[in-house]
Structures are given as structure tokens and as C-alpha cells.
Design an enzyme around this catalytic site. Structure first.
Site, PDB file in Angstrom:
ATOM      1  N   ASP A  89       0.841  -1.191   0.000  1.00  0.00           N
ATOM      2  CA  ASP A  89       0.000   0.000   0.000  1.00  0.00           C
ATOM      3  C   ASP A  89       0.882   1.249   0.000  1.00  0.00           C
ATOM      4  O   ASP A  89       1.742   1.415   0.874  1.00  0.00           O
ATOM      5  CB  ASP A  89      -0.908  -0.003   1.234  1.00  0.00           C
ATOM      6  N   TYR A 140      23.862  -1.641 -11.086  1.00  0.00           N
ATOM      7  CA  TYR A 140      24.561  -2.771 -10.485  1.00  0.00           C
ATOM      8  C   TYR A 140      24.949  -2.402  -9.061  1.00  0.00           C
ATOM      9  O   TYR A 140      25.564  -1.354  -8.826  1.00  0.00           O
ATOM     10  CB  TYR A 140      25.789  -3.083 -11.323  1.00  0.00           C
ATOM     11  N   GLN A 147      20.193   6.794   0.464  1.00  0.00           N
ATOM     12  CA  GLN A 147      19.835   6.219  -0.830  1.00  0.00           C
ATOM     13  C   GLN A 147      18.329   6.279  -1.004  1.00  0.00           C
ATOM     14  O   GLN A 147      17.581   5.752  -0.191  1.00  0.00           O
ATOM     15  CB  GLN A 147      20.302   4.774  -0.964  1.00  0.00           C
ATOM     16  N   ALA A 206      18.275 -15.059 -21.185  1.00  0.00           N
ATOM     17  CA  ALA A 206      17.737 -16.423 -21.212  1.00  0.00           C
ATOM     18  C   ALA A 206      18.818 -17.411 -21.627  1.00  0.00           C
ATOM     19  O   ALA A 206      19.011 -18.453 -20.986  1.00  0.00           O
ATOM     20  CB  ALA A 206      16.543 -16.491 -22.166  1.00  0.00           C
ATOM     21  N   SER A 255      21.980 -17.191 -21.354  1.00  0.00           N
ATOM     22  CA  SER A 255      23.045 -17.329 -20.357  1.00  0.00           C
ATOM     23  C   SER A 255      22.712 -18.389 -19.311  1.00  0.00           C
ATOM     24  O   SER A 255      23.606 -18.918 -18.651  1.00  0.00           O
ATOM     25  CB  SER A 255      23.313 -15.981 -19.670  1.00  0.00           C
TER      26      SER A 255
END
EC number: 1.-.-.-
Length: 377
Positions: A89, A226, A121, A266, A268
Site C-alpha cells: 500500500d 549494479y 539512498q 535467457a 546465459s
């Protein structure tokens, strides 16, 4: 004098990445102590005598937090707030995360007399790109866009700036896109883990692995962040006076289309996907929400497939990973019909040169999942 880090949310993707970054790239002459906090017991992928764990829950009142923190925060110079409480919510999410940061910043300001920097962050949701189409790539000085729900990132950033006024310490804000990374205690917001499990189940079934999205998002532009790269920028800006009191976007530095990224990911993992994916539903208009099919619905009868795969590869402990996947989160992310990217030009202007190939960030993360025993080969 060596610096001392204080990292909240240390079991999460970003918090654990900062811990690993400091352990792997710095010495005790530079960073003498790394104090980590979380609500649950700390589990790290690195061992370092500089790490000190303290159990804290920033839902608690400030006075009790200060009482606990002052015993370990006397030497803290740099504080990194990476805590987040997920709520489905939006209104509830705003309330709990607003309070979470307010308690943290009030407590660390009182408990750390040597404080030099506080880094918060937030994320791409600061731009409300999860709600509607926004100018893309989004830049740090873009005007705030107020959507139908209150954005707790606005409140957190405002609280940080207000608390810092008249203080000797500086602040920074880091805004990543969807975070790609692995940690010892994943939970349902880990996009890469969900994708990896989907491909592995499809491989086990011998079926194709189309992307659960719509044609417009499939053909649009996207970016990701990353986790180790987020950590790199975080330490870079928080330790440089030239970067003081500034917000910075952080992504891998490249852009891609899922149409061509999805089949590579996919492959990989030994699964099959086609860049010429066909969609049953017509092209949606920009700003609509549309899924050709739901990942959350698809997964409902796949638990046994996953468990059989884990058993066959001698990895029974990975069975529990099924409940850690963010099947519904995948639906939330991929139902968008608009491109939403972030500019990292500001970080470049301030001297940061970090970059990561986005395909490689996924592949490296998949490898780390295997190393952690979260997924089979």
C-alpha cells in the site's frame, strides 16, 4: 585518521554492497571500522575484522536508538542509510519509511559527534517514473512531479537537508534505478533473482521463456543499476568535499531494450527466448498499464518444478528460494508502457567514471546466486 562507516540495512542489496566494497577495496588505514546494522542478524559474504554488527530497528523511538548507538558511534564519520520497509500500500509505505528515516537521522546526529557525512539512498521512484511517463533520462534537478500518492523520497531528502543546516557534516543522496545484485538474504524485490528462477524453470520444462510485459515496454529503452557500482559512487561522493550536499543518479551507464536483452539473459541460463516475441494484446498507449500475461499467476503451479530441479542437482537448500522471488514485483515493473531512464552526466561532471555493461551485471549476479547456493546451475 581512519574513517568509520555506519551502514544501515546491511542485509539489503545496497547496504551489503557498501560493506563488501569497503572490505574488498580499502585498508584499515583508510577505514578503521565498519559498523553495520539491520533488524535481523547480519549475514555477509565477506569476512573482515573491521566489521562490527549492532542490531537496530529504526522503527523504535529516537531516545532508545541513541542510547544503543552512542556506545558504538563515537568514532563514526560517515553514515549510510540503506534501510527500506516494503509495503504494498503506497500510503502505508509513505508513513513507515518517512518515520524510519526521521528516527535514523535524529539518532545518528546525536550519537555520532565526529560525523562528517550522511548519505541517503532513495531511487528512481524519486522522479515518479513508476507512476507515469516522465522526461527521460531524468536528471537530478528536474522539477518534482507530484503523483496521486505521496512520495516518501521527497520527505526523506527534505528531512536530510533540513537536519544538516548549521551542522558541520555534509549530505549526499544516491538515486539508483532497478538494482541488480546478490546478497546473502534476498527478499522479494530482487529483480535478477526472479528473472533467473523464471529462466531456470522454463529450461526445466523445456518451454520458451517470453517476457511477461507488453509490446511497448519490450521495444522501449531501459537501464539498471549494479549494486557494486552503486557502492562505488556512494563512497566516491561521500568522501569528497567537492561533492558535498549534492544528489546523484547512478546507473550502469548504458541503455538497452528488453527485446534484445531478454533473449541474451535467457541464453546465459540455458533457456530460450526470441527477440521477435509475439504479443496477444494490441500495442498499448503510452501511460497505460498492460501485461500480456502475469508472472505472479504463472508461478502458482511451478513450486514442484523448482524443487525437483534443486533435488536433482543436489541443492535442497535452494528450494526455499522459491518464496524469495518477487513474482508480483516483476508484474509491477514490466506492466509499464513507457521508457524510464536516469542520466548519470552529473556524476561524470564531478569526476566519477564508474561503468558496467548491463548484460554482464546480470550474468555476474546470476553467478553469485550460484555461489551463495540460492539457485542451481
Amino acid at each position: 585518521m581512519p574513517k568509520t562507516a555506519f551502514i544501515t540495512g546491511a542485509n539489503g542489496l545496497s547496504g551489503s554492497a557498501i560493506v563488501e566494497y569497503l572490505c574488498n577495496t580499502t585498508t584499515s588505514d583508510d577505514w578503521g571500522s565498519i559498523i553495520v546494522t539491520s533488524r535481523s542478524p547480519f549475514k555477509s559474504t565477506v569476512m573482515d575484522p573491521r566489521i562490527k554488527f549492532i542490531a537496530l530497528d529504526f522503527v523504535n523511538d529516537v531516545s532508545s536508538l541513541v542510547e544503543t548507538m552512542k556506545e558504538v558511534c563515537g568514532a563514526v564519520t560517515h553514515a549510510y542509510f540503506c534501510s527500506y520497509l516494503h509495503k504494498d500500500d503506497f500510503a502505508e509505505s509513505y508513513t513507515v519509511n518517512k518515520a524510519l528515516f526521521e528516527n535514523f537521522i535524529a539518532a545518528i546526529d546525536k550519537a555520532a559527534p565526529k560525523l562528517e557525512n550522511v548519505t541517503l539512498q532513495t531511487g528512481g521512484k524519486y522522479y515518479n517514473l513508476h507512476v507515469e511517463p516522465v522526461p527521460s533520462p531524468a536528471r537530478e534537478n528536474d522539477p518534482r512531479r507530484y503523483g496521486p500518492f505521496e512520495n516518501f523520497y521527497f520527505t526523506q531528502e527534505d528531512t536530510l537537508a533540513e537536519m544538516q543546516r548549521g551542522k558541520t557534516w555534509s549530505w549526499n543522496v544516491i538515486r539508483p534505478e532497478a538494482i541488480i545484485g546478490a546478497n546473502s538474504q534476498p527478499y522479494g524485490l530482487n529483480v535478477a533473482l526472479t528473472i533467473a528462477m523464471y529462466f531456470l524453470i522454463c529450461r526445466e520444462l523445456g518451454s520458451a521463456s517470453p517476457m511477461p510485459t507488453n509490446q511497448r515496454y519490450w521495444e522501449g529503452t531501459d537501464d539498471v543499476s549494479y549494486a557494486p557500482l552503486i557502492a562505488d559512487l556512494t563512497i566516491f561522493v561521500s568522501t569528497r568535499k567537492s561533492c558535498a550536499n549534492e544528489a546523484f543518479n547512478v546507473t550502469n551507464g548504458d541503455y538497452f531494450t528488453w527485446r534484445y536483452m531478454w533473449p541474451r539473459l535467457a541464453a546465459s541460463l540455458g533457456a530460450k527466448a526470441d527477440s521477435q516475441q509475439c504479443f496477444e494484446k494490441p500495442m498499448p498507449g503510452e501511460g497505460e498499464l498492460q501485461l500480456d500475461w502475469s508472472l505472479a499467476e504463472w508461478c502458482k503451479d511451478k513450486r514442484k518444478v523448482w524443487e525437483d530441479l534443486c533435488d536433482r542437482q543436489g541443492l535442497p537448500g535452494a528450494k526455499a528460494t522459491f518464496d524469495l522471488a518477487g513474482w508480483a514485483v516483476g508484474d509491477f515493473l514490466y506492466q509499464r508502457t513507457w521508457s524510464a531512464t536516469l542520466s548519470v552526466n552529473k556524476a561524470r561532471r564531478f569526476g566519477w567514471t564508474g561503468h558496467m555493461d548491463s548484460y554482464q551485471s546480470f550474468v555476474d549476479t546470476f553467478d553469485k546466486f550460484r555461489q551463495l547456493g540460492l539457485i542451481p546451475k
